[in-house]
Structures are given as C-alpha cells and as structure tokens.
Scaffold this motif. Structure first.
Motif, short mmCIF file in Angstrom:
data_model
loop_
_atom_site.label_atom_id
_atom_site.label_comp_id
_atom_site.label_asym_id
_atom_site.label_seq_id
_atom_site.Cartn_x
_atom_site.Cartn_y
_atom_site.Cartn_z
N VAL A 73 6.40 22.08 -59.78
CA VAL A 73 7.56 21.91 -60.66
C VAL A 73 8.64 21.07 -59.98
N LYS A 74 8.79 21.25 -58.66
CA LYS A 74 9.86 20.56 -57.93
C LYS A 74 9.56 19.07 -57.70
N VAL A 75 8.34 18.78 -57.24
CA VAL A 75 8.02 17.38 -56.93
C VAL A 75 6.93 16.78 -57.83
N GLY A 76 6.28 17.63 -58.64
CA GLY A 76 5.26 17.14 -59.55
C GLY A 76 3.88 17.15 -58.92
N ARG A 77 2.90 16.67 -59.70
CA ARG A 77 1.51 16.64 -59.25
C ARG A 77 0.93 15.25 -59.46
N LYS A 78 0.04 14.85 -58.51
CA LYS A 78 -0.66 13.57 -58.65
C LYS A 78 -2.15 13.84 -58.56
N ASP A 79 -2.96 12.98 -59.20
CA ASP A 79 -4.40 13.12 -59.01
C ASP A 79 -4.81 12.36 -57.74
N SER A 81 -6.12 9.58 -57.15
CA SER A 81 -5.79 8.15 -57.06
C SER A 81 -4.29 7.93 -56.94
N GLY A 82 -3.53 9.01 -56.92
CA GLY A 82 -2.09 8.88 -56.76
C GLY A 82 -1.33 8.73 -58.06
N LYS A 83 -2.06 8.83 -59.17
CA LYS A 83 -1.40 8.74 -60.47
C LYS A 83 -0.70 10.06 -60.79
N VAL A 84 0.56 9.97 -61.22
CA VAL A 84 1.32 11.18 -61.54
C VAL A 84 0.77 11.82 -62.81
#
Ligand code: HEC
Length: 109
Positions: A73-79, A81-84
């Motif tokens: 929740v604070k910084v988010g998630r990426k897959d 490949s680095g895509k948010v």
C-alpha cells in the motif's frame, strides 16, 4: 454556541469515534476492492487483467509478510519486468495503512 449546536458537535464526535474501527473496511471498499474484490479473491475486471492473486487463499497469504502488506500500500507493487501493477495509495497515513494488515489477514478463508 446554542444548545442544539452543542448536541450536534457531540453527536458528530461520537460518530467519528465509533466509525474509527471501520476505517480499514471502508478504505478497502474505496481503494482496494476495484482490483482485489470485496472478498479479496480478485474476481474483478481489473483483477483478471492484472493476474491478481486470491488473497482469501491460505497459500497466497503465507507468501507475504505483514510488512509486505504495508509496503504494497505504501510503495506499491511491480511485476518481474518492473511494470507497476499496484500503485501506492496516495495520501494515506501510516496508521491507516497499518490497519490494512489485520483486514487483509481476515480475508483468509
Ligand atoms: C490497480 C489494482 C490494485 C489496487 C487498487 C490495489 N491492489 Fe493490491 N495488488 C494488485 C496487484 C496487481 C498485486 C500483485 C499481484 C498479487 O499479489 O495479487 C497486488 C498485491 C497486493 C498484496 C500482496 C502483496 C505481496 O507482497 O504479495 C496485498 C496485501 C495487497 N495488494 C493489498 C492491497 C490493499 C490493502 C489495497 C488498497 C489499499 C490494494 N491492494 C489495492 C493490484 C491492486
């Protein structure tokens, strides 16, 4: 302040206090359910598009820590490949974010 005003102020203060425990649930509905679904299963249009995991699944719950919930929740998630895939939720206090930890854990069936 008139008597009526005083009653109104008191009424709102009590309401705000009693609603406090429901904040996380209300925030979940407002900020999280569009992807994760009301029950956390991710059975939503966005959830399917993003290949979201089923948060009601015990095996999925075992894969992340309480800190991971906070950080999602604070910084988010990426897959990989680095895509948010999950953007951080802006403007939320750390206390509000922490309140998601027991809520997310309670989705486990
Ligand atoms: C735009 C869609 C979207 C929204 C909105 C969203 N998420 Fe996510 N969330 C994802 C995706 C995609 C993932 C990564 C794949 C997965 O773990 O299911 C994820 C992962 C997570 C995880 C797992 C973290 C980990 O380390 O595996 C948690 C917990 C989570 N989200 C909680 C929340 C909470 C709480 C909210 C609301 C404040 C929220 N999400 C809002 C899309 C979303």
């Amino acid at each position: 302040m008139t008597h009526l005003h005083r009653l109104l102020v008191l009424g709102f203060a009590t309401l705000a206090l009693s609603l406090h425990g429901a904040d996380a649930a209300a925030n979940w509905k407002q900020y999280c359910a569009k992807c994760h679904g009301p029950d956390g299963k991710g059975d939503t249009k966005m959830g399917h598009k993003l290949g979201i995991l089923d948060l009601s699944d015990a095996a999925v719950q075992a894969k992340f820590t309480d800190d991971d919930i906070f950080n999602a929740v604070k910084v988010g998630r990426k897959d990989e490949s680095g895509k948010v895939t999950m953007k951080p939720i802006e403007g939320m206090t750390d206390d509000e974010i922490k309140a998601f930890v027991p809520l997310v854990r309670s989705l486990k069936k």
